[in-house]
Structure formats: C-alpha cells, structure tokens
Write a protein that holds these residues in place. Structure first.
Motif, PDB file in Angstrom:
ATOM      1  N   GLN A  14      11.312   2.285  -4.090  1.00  9.26           N
ATOM      2  CA  GLN A  14       9.992   2.023  -4.661  1.00  9.26           C
ATOM      3  C   GLN A  14       9.044   3.192  -4.418  1.00  9.26           C
ATOM      4  O   GLN A  14       8.263   3.565  -5.302  1.00  9.26           O
ATOM      5  N   VAL A  15       9.093   3.771  -3.238  1.00 12.57           N
ATOM      6  CA  VAL A  15       8.206   4.899  -2.930  1.00 12.57           C
ATOM      7  C   VAL A  15       8.603   6.124  -3.748  1.00 12.57           C
ATOM      8  O   VAL A  15       7.745   6.848  -4.260  1.00 12.57           O
ATOM      9  N   ARG A  16       9.900   6.368  -3.883  1.00 15.55           N
ATOM     10  CA  ARG A  16      10.358   7.506  -4.680  1.00 15.55           C
ATOM     11  C   ARG A  16       9.868   7.411  -6.112  1.00 15.55           C
ATOM     12  O   ARG A  16       9.556   8.422  -6.753  1.00 15.55           O
ATOM     13  N   GLU A  17       9.824   6.195  -6.650  1.00 15.28           N
ATOM     14  CA  GLU A  17       9.437   5.989  -8.043  1.00 15.28           C
ATOM     15  C   GLU A  17       7.941   5.747  -8.202  1.00 15.28           C
ATOM     16  O   GLU A  17       7.458   5.539  -9.311  1.00 15.28           O
ATOM     17  N   GLY A  18       7.205   5.760  -7.089  1.00  9.74           N
ATOM     18  CA  GLY A  18       5.781   5.460  -7.127  1.00  9.74           C
ATOM     19  C   GLY A  18       4.912   6.696  -7.291  1.00  9.74           C
ATOM     20  O   GLY A  18       5.310   7.686  -7.918  1.00  9.74           O
ATOM     21  N   ALA A  19       3.728   6.634  -6.702  1.00  9.04           N
ATOM     22  CA  ALA A  19       2.730   7.698  -6.878  1.00  9.04           C
ATOM     23  C   ALA A  19       2.874   8.831  -5.877  1.00  9.04           C
ATOM     24  O   ALA A  19       2.119   9.806  -5.946  1.00  9.04           O
ATOM     25  N   LEU A  20       3.825   8.738  -4.968  1.00 13.15           N
ATOM     26  CA  LEU A  20       3.909   9.698  -3.869  1.00 13.15           C
ATOM     27  C   LEU A  20       4.079  11.136  -4.353  1.00 13.15           C
ATOM     28  O   LEU A  20       4.999  11.447  -5.104  1.00 13.15           O
ATOM     29  N   ALA A  21       3.176  12.008  -3.900  1.00 13.90           N
ATOM     30  CA  ALA A  21       3.247  13.426  -4.218  1.00 13.90           C
ATOM     31  C   ALA A  21       3.497  14.273  -2.977  1.00 13.90           C
ATOM     32  O   ALA A  21       3.963  15.413  -3.085  1.00 13.90           O
ATOM     33  N   PRO A  33      -4.487   7.682  -4.883  1.00 13.92           N
ATOM     34  CA  PRO A  33      -5.115   8.372  -6.013  1.00 13.92           C
ATOM     35  C   PRO A  33      -6.407   7.709  -6.471  1.00 13.92           C
ATOM     36  O   PRO A  33      -7.287   8.369  -6.998  1.00 13.92           O
ATOM     37  N   GLU A  34      -6.544   6.389  -6.250  1.00  9.26           N
ATOM     38  CA  GLU A  34      -7.717   5.681  -6.751  1.00  9.26           C
ATOM     39  C   GLU A  34      -8.778   5.442  -5.694  1.00  9.26           C
ATOM     40  O   GLU A  34      -9.802   4.823  -5.967  1.00  9.26           O
ATOM     41  N   ALA A  35      -8.543   5.902  -4.462  1.00  9.19           N
ATOM     42  CA  ALA A  35      -9.482   5.638  -3.374  1.00  9.19           C
ATOM     43  C   ALA A  35      -9.940   6.948  -2.746  1.00  9.19           C
ATOM     44  O   ALA A  35      -9.176   7.904  -2.637  1.00  9.19           O
ATOM     45  N   ALA A  36     -11.212   6.964  -2.321  1.00  8.13           N
ATOM     46  CA  ALA A  36     -11.781   8.182  -1.753  1.00  8.13           C
ATOM     47  C   ALA A  36     -11.509   8.301  -0.265  1.00  8.13           C
ATOM     48  O   ALA A  36     -11.922   9.258   0.356  1.00  8.13           O
ATOM     49  N   ARG A  37     -10.816   7.335   0.330  1.00 11.34           N
ATOM     50  CA  ARG A  37     -10.615   7.358   1.768  1.00 11.34           C
ATOM     51  C   ARG A  37      -9.157   7.107   2.111  1.00 11.34           C
ATOM     52  O   ARG A  37      -8.382   6.643   1.280  1.00 11.34           O
ATOM     53  N   GLN A  38      -8.820   7.414   3.335  1.00 12.94           N
ATOM     54  CA  GLN A  38      -7.490   7.154   3.845  1.00 12.94           C
ATOM     55  C   GLN A  38      -7.495   5.859   4.646  1.00 12.94           C
ATOM     56  O   GLN A  38      -8.548   5.340   5.025  1.00 12.94           O
ATOM     57  N   VAL A  39      -6.305   5.358   4.897  1.00  9.35           N
ATOM     58  CA  VAL A  39      -6.145   4.229   5.805  1.00  9.35           C
ATOM     59  C   VAL A  39      -5.039   4.585   6.784  1.00  9.35           C
ATOM     60  O   VAL A  39      -4.260   5.513   6.555  1.00  9.35           O
ATOM     61  N   VAL A  40      -4.990   3.867   7.906  1.00  8.35           N
ATOM     62  CA  VAL A  40      -3.953   4.112   8.905  1.00  8.35           C
ATOM     63  C   VAL A  40      -3.280   2.793   9.252  1.00  8.35           C
ATOM     64  O   VAL A  40      -3.937   1.751   9.332  1.00  8.35           O
ATOM     65  N   TRP A  41      -1.959   2.846   9.419  1.00 11.09           N
ATOM     66  CA  TRP A  41      -1.178   1.690   9.844  1.00 11.09           C
ATOM     67  C   TRP A  41      -0.552   2.000  11.195  1.00 11.09           C
ATOM     68  O   TRP A  41      -0.014   3.079  11.405  1.00 11.09           O
ATOM     69  N   VAL A  42      -0.619   1.021  12.082  1.00 11.53           N
ATOM     70  CA  VAL A  42      -0.008   1.132  13.403  1.00 11.53           C
ATOM     71  C   VAL A  42       0.885  -0.083  13.601  1.00 11.53           C
ATOM     72  O   VAL A  42       0.449  -1.220  13.394  1.00 11.53           O
ATOM     73  N   MET A  94       0.818  -1.202   0.000  1.00 13.92           N
ATOM     74  CA  MET A  94       0.000   0.000   0.000  1.00 13.92           C
ATOM     75  C   MET A  94       0.860   1.263   0.000  1.00 13.92           C
ATOM     76  O   MET A  94       0.515   2.264  -0.635  1.00 13.92           O
ATOM     77  N   GLU A  95       1.993   1.215   0.688  1.00 13.29           N
ATOM     78  CA  GLU A  95       2.845   2.393   0.772  1.00 13.29           C
ATOM     79  C   GLU A  95       3.338   2.818  -0.606  1.00 13.29           C
ATOM     80  O   GLU A  95       3.363   4.013  -0.926  1.00 13.29           O
ATOM     81  N   ARG A  96       3.720   1.862  -1.429  1.00 12.51           N
ATOM     82  CA  ARG A  96       4.289   2.190  -2.732  1.00 12.51           C
ATOM     83  C   ARG A  96       3.235   2.748  -3.691  1.00 12.51           C
ATOM     84  O   ARG A  96       3.579   3.315  -4.731  1.00 12.51           O
ATOM     85  N   ARG A  97       1.942   2.595  -3.349  1.00  7.68           N
ATOM     86  CA  ARG A  97       0.870   3.117  -4.194  1.00  7.68           C
ATOM     87  C   ARG A  97       0.249   4.387  -3.638  1.00  7.68           C
ATOM     88  O   ARG A  97      -0.638   4.972  -4.245  1.00  7.68           O
ATOM     89  N   ALA A  98       0.710   4.828  -2.489  1.00  9.39           N
ATOM     90  CA  ALA A  98       0.119   6.000  -1.834  1.00  9.39           C
ATOM     91  C   ALA A  98       0.522   7.294  -2.539  1.00  9.39           C
ATOM     92  O   ALA A  98       1.659   7.448  -2.981  1.00  9.39           O
ATOM     93  N   ALA A  99      -0.421   8.219  -2.611  1.00 11.45           N
ATOM     94  CA  ALA A  99      -0.135   9.545  -3.152  1.00 11.45           C
ATOM     95  C   ALA A  99       0.298  10.494  -2.045  1.00 11.45           C
ATOM     96  O   ALA A  99       1.002  11.475  -2.296  1.00 11.45           O
TER      97      ALA A  99
END
Length: 301
Positions: free
Chosen positions: A175-182, A244-253, A121-126
C-alpha cells in the motif's frame, strides 16, 4: 506530552488547524464564535464544544455551509478561503468508508494497539522518517524476518495471530509503495546488523532486502554506529510523517501496549530535531551499503 487521538480525517484536521489560527488572529474566543451574528443570520449552529472538536480534527463530518460561515466570521481573505474550501473538498477519508478486509479480519489485534490510525496515515504520507533501534523498519522486512520479530516481541500471541500481523505488514508495504510516498528515510542502530533472531539464513535475506531497498531512489537508509552511545533515540523508535495535503508533520511512537500519535508543534519539533541530529551522525548511504555487504558475507560463511 499528552496523547492525541488520531483524527477522523487528516484533511479535516488541517481544516480545523487553519480555522483555529484564523479565529485566534481575530482575537475571538470559541464562545464569541458560537454566538456570532453571522452564524445566526446564516442559520448555522455550532456550540463551543462542537467548535473545539472541529479545530482538533475530531469531527466525522463537516458541512460546507458551516465552514463558509466561519470564514465570514473570521473575515478570511479570498486565498485563505479558497485553500480551506479546497481542503474540505479534497477529503478522501470520509466517515463510514469501509475498512480494508484485512484490517476488519484482524481488528482484535490492531485495535488494542490503535494501529489502524497509523496504517491509514502511513499510506497517505509523502515523506516518512523512521528511527529504529534493534530491528529493520517494517517497510523493509521480508516475511520470515517479520514473523520472527513479531513472535519474539509479542510472546502472548498465537502463531496464527503472528501470521495475521505479518500479512498486515506485507500488505502495508504494498500500500505504501503504491501510495503518495516520495521519500523514505530509515535510520537504524548498528546493533540491528548483529541480531539474527536465531536463524542466520533469515538474517542474511533480511540484510539483502535492506540492501536492495537502499538502491530505490525514494529511499535513503543509514546505520547509526554503536560508537555514538546513548542518544535521544534511545527512548524508543518513532516515525515522522509529512503529507501532501497538510502543512504540518505528525509523529508516531509505538510502546509495548499501544501506539501514540502527536501533532503538537513542540512535540513534532522535538522528534524532528532528534532525528536530524542522529541522521547527521550516522554513516552515509554508501558507507551503510558497505557495512551491509560486509555483514552479508559474514553470514554466508
């Protein structure tokens, strides 16, 4: 706060959420849907259990004809139908896709912590918002610092296992640098400035890396002063993710023995409110860089 399993696919989880909303707006139970005339006419079958898994994002695959039938049952508008079908077509994490070789090699380490779900999920996060208490975020760590952190936090691991997790962390950064992260927001307690891990040169290089990362236009790093005292984040570090493709956030602990994923609205709002409150009480980015530079000079003496 119940633990939620990581969905097989974030987009399928979003599809399920939207279908559940449509069903409830039509005041239909899952049993009503399972026995609906539209499904019989279309030759589509799904029972209450299957529909529940679909709405929770826990199905590996979802057939398009099933979604089309459900959209007819729910009398979805053209725009609602097109958005949901577009999400279905945009799914980029189908079941059966091979895991990266690095993950497969270290599955015995990642599996018990349920950490593969986080990595996917992290690598797809905006957008990522990460709060840490005593250490700098994994996305900002130099290799030597990462080794020290993992070794001291996981004394049960052999040196080779620590090195394997360091390799995963370094690959994760790429992976995160090259992913969707904005946007990446890092909020770290001031205490992290003074934890050296026993090696002042490593501590200095780590702070230099954080300073460098703070100059990246995608990143905003803030230090939370010790003067703030006890606060909601004292319960432990966490990461908020937006996609980018989801209308909601998620949280990881992350705990000592596992990592937990939550997407319930109340849970996410609680963590979002905690992060926002602490973010507003933290040093601004310029003050943070000043504090970093001061500490780096102290470590050079």
């Amino acid at each position: 706060m119940p633990e939620a399993k990581t969905p097989w696919s974030l987009t399928l989880s979003e599809v399920g959420l939207r279908l559940e909303d449509l069903r409830e707006r039509r005041d239909l139970t899952q049993g009503d849907v399972a026995g609906h005339e539209v499904l019989r006419r279309r030759g589509v079958k799904i029972d209450k259990s299957g529909l529940s898994r679909l709405e929770r994002g826990q199905r590996r695959r979802v057939a398009r004809d099933l979604i089309e039938a459900l959209l007819e049952v729910y009398q979805a508008s053209d725009s609602e139908s097109s958005e949901i079908l577009a999400l279905l077509g945009a799914d980029t994490t189908p079941a059966g896709r091979p895991r990266p070789a690095l993950w497969r090699r270290n599955a015995h380490l990642l599996g018990p912590m349920q950490f593969e779900g986080f990595l996917k999920m992290e690598r797809r996060a905006a957008a990522l918002s990460n709060y840490e208490r005593d250490i700098w975020p994994g996305l900002c760590q130099v290799e030597e610092y990462a080794y020290t952190v993992i070794a001291q936090m996981r004394p049960d691991l052999r040196p080779s296992e620590v090195k394997a997790l360091v390799d995963v962390r370094m690959d994760r950064q790429q992976q995160v640098r090259e992913g969707a992260l904005a946007e990446f927001r890092a909020l770290v307690d001031e205490h992290a400035l003074h934890i050296t891990g026993g090696d002042l040169s490593v501590a200095r290089r780590q702070l230099e890396r954080v300073l460098e990362e703070s100059e990246d236009p995608r990143n905003t790093i803030r230090i939370l002063p010790d003067a703030v005292g006890l606060h909601p984040g004292s319960a432990g570090p966490f990461v908020l993710m937006a996609f980018p493709e989801a209308a909601r956030q998620v949280v990881w602990v992350e705990t000592m023995v596992s990592s937990l994923y939550f997407d319930g609205e109340d849970d996410v709002q609680r963590y979002t409110a905690a992060f926002t409150n602490l973010w507003e009480r933290a040093l601004d980015p310029d003050e943070t860089r000043t504090r970093l530079k001061k500490r780096i000079k102290e470590l050079e003496q």
